[in-house]
Design an enzyme around this catalytic site. Structure first.
Site, PDB file in Angstrom:
ATOM      1  N   ASP A   7      34.845  30.768  55.585  1.00  0.00           N
ATOM      2  CA  ASP A   7      34.549  29.686  55.106  1.00  0.00           C
ATOM      3  C   ASP A   7      35.278  28.656  56.214  1.00  0.00           C
ATOM      4  O   ASP A   7      35.856  29.115  56.933  1.00  0.00           O
ATOM      5  CB  ASP A   7      34.371  29.003  53.881  1.00  0.00           C
ATOM      6  CG  ASP A   7      35.783  28.915  53.230  1.00  0.00           C
ATOM      7  OD1 ASP A   7      36.652  28.925  53.961  1.00  0.00           O
ATOM      8  OD2 ASP A   7      35.904  28.366  52.037  1.00  0.00           O
ATOM      9  N   CYS A  64      39.397  32.600  53.568  1.00  0.00           N
ATOM     10  CA  CYS A  64      39.098  30.909  53.147  1.00  0.00           C
ATOM     11  C   CYS A  64      40.554  30.246  52.861  1.00  0.00           C
ATOM     12  O   CYS A  64      41.437  30.899  53.370  1.00  0.00           O
ATOM     13  CB  CYS A  64      38.159  30.963  51.722  1.00  0.00           C
ATOM     14  SG  CYS A  64      38.787  31.687  50.433  1.00  0.00           S
ATOM     15  N   THR A  66      42.299  29.696  50.323  1.00  0.00           N
ATOM     16  CA  THR A  66      43.232  30.531  49.514  1.00  0.00           C
ATOM     17  C   THR A  66      43.022  32.026  49.493  1.00  0.00           C
ATOM     18  O   THR A  66      44.013  32.894  49.216  1.00  0.00           O
ATOM     19  CB  THR A  66      43.245  30.198  48.112  1.00  0.00           C
ATOM     20  OG1 THR A  66      42.012  30.449  47.539  1.00  0.00           O
ATOM     21  CG2 THR A  66      43.672  28.782  47.692  1.00  0.00           C
ATOM     22  N   HIS A  97      47.136  53.266  47.985  1.00  0.00           N
ATOM     23  CA  HIS A  97      46.757  53.465  46.424  1.00  0.00           C
ATOM     24  C   HIS A  97      45.416  53.215  46.125  1.00  0.00           C
ATOM     25  O   HIS A  97      44.699  53.860  45.338  1.00  0.00           O
ATOM     26  CB  HIS A  97      47.635  52.667  45.709  1.00  0.00           C
ATOM     27  CG  HIS A  97      49.159  53.085  46.027  1.00  0.00           C
ATOM     28  ND1 HIS A  97      49.965  52.478  45.138  1.00  0.00           N
ATOM     29  CD2 HIS A  97      49.773  53.824  46.860  1.00  0.00           C
ATOM     30  CE1 HIS A  97      51.338  53.152  45.615  1.00  0.00           C
ATOM     31  NE2 HIS A  97      51.002  53.981  46.360  1.00  0.00           N
ATOM     32  N   HIS A 133      45.426  58.572  42.401  1.00  0.00           N
ATOM     33  CA  HIS A 133      44.571  57.425  43.033  1.00  0.00           C
ATOM     34  C   HIS A 133      43.245  57.521  43.223  1.00  0.00           C
ATOM     35  O   HIS A 133      42.392  56.733  42.596  1.00  0.00           O
ATOM     36  CB  HIS A 133      45.091  56.903  44.565  1.00  0.00           C
ATOM     37  CG  HIS A 133      46.689  56.593  44.249  1.00  0.00           C
ATOM     38  ND1 HIS A 133      47.058  55.785  43.573  1.00  0.00           N
ATOM     39  CD2 HIS A 133      47.825  56.997  44.976  1.00  0.00           C
ATOM     40  CE1 HIS A 133      48.646  55.578  43.798  1.00  0.00           C
ATOM     41  NE2 HIS A 133      48.913  56.536  44.758  1.00  0.00           N
TER      42      HIS A 133
END
Length: 146
Positions: A7, A64, A66, A97, A133
């Site tokens: 963004d 973005c 955060t 993992h 996993h």
């Protein structure tokens, strides 16, 4: 091919990551955005994640401010395991993992050098293939289909 999208908050970091990965020989598919003008992150996260889920691109990177919004939006796409990483240990662990197929980064949270180290670590780490996993990923896949 690596899918990438951002963004407005991640626009500058996206361009730096594209330059970095292109120099390393990666093929990139850029899903936008194309400026620092305000846009809605789901409009860019979804097509990028969908390209990964459908196998058009091998992996995806979302950026973005955060990384939170992008990761939430990407994880709504069936088959996507998007991990928001702010350090190289998490980037390594989520590939090894969780076999994450999309990486989310917060451009306003981490600096350029750390972001590039995270991208390199994430792209350079293979899934371990350990049965424990695989079992956990299969449980995530089952949740996708509910």
């Amino acid at each position: 091919m690596i899918a990438i999208a951002c963004d407005h908050g991640g626009y500058e970091l996206k361009n730096e990551i594209i330059k970095h990965l292109t120099k390393k020989g990666y093929e990139i598919k850029d899903f936008g955005c194309e400026s620092t003008n305000s846009v809605d992150y789901p409009d860019y996260a979804y097509p990028c994640a969908k390209a990964v889920a459908e196998g058009v691109c091998e992996k995806g990177i979302l950026i973005c401010g955060t990384g939170i919004g992008m990761s939430i939006a990407a994880n709504k796409v069936e088959g996507i395991r998007c991990a928001l990483c702010g350090d190289t240990f998490s980037a390594h662990a989520t590939r090894e993992h969780n076999d994450s197929n999309v990486l989310a980064l917060g451009a306003r949270v981490i600096g350029l050098n750390l972001a590039l180290d995270i991208v390199d670590t994430w792209l350079g780490t293979d899934f371990s293939g350990d049965s424990r996993h695989i079992d956990r990923i299969n449980k995530i896949t089952a949740i996708d289909k509910r």
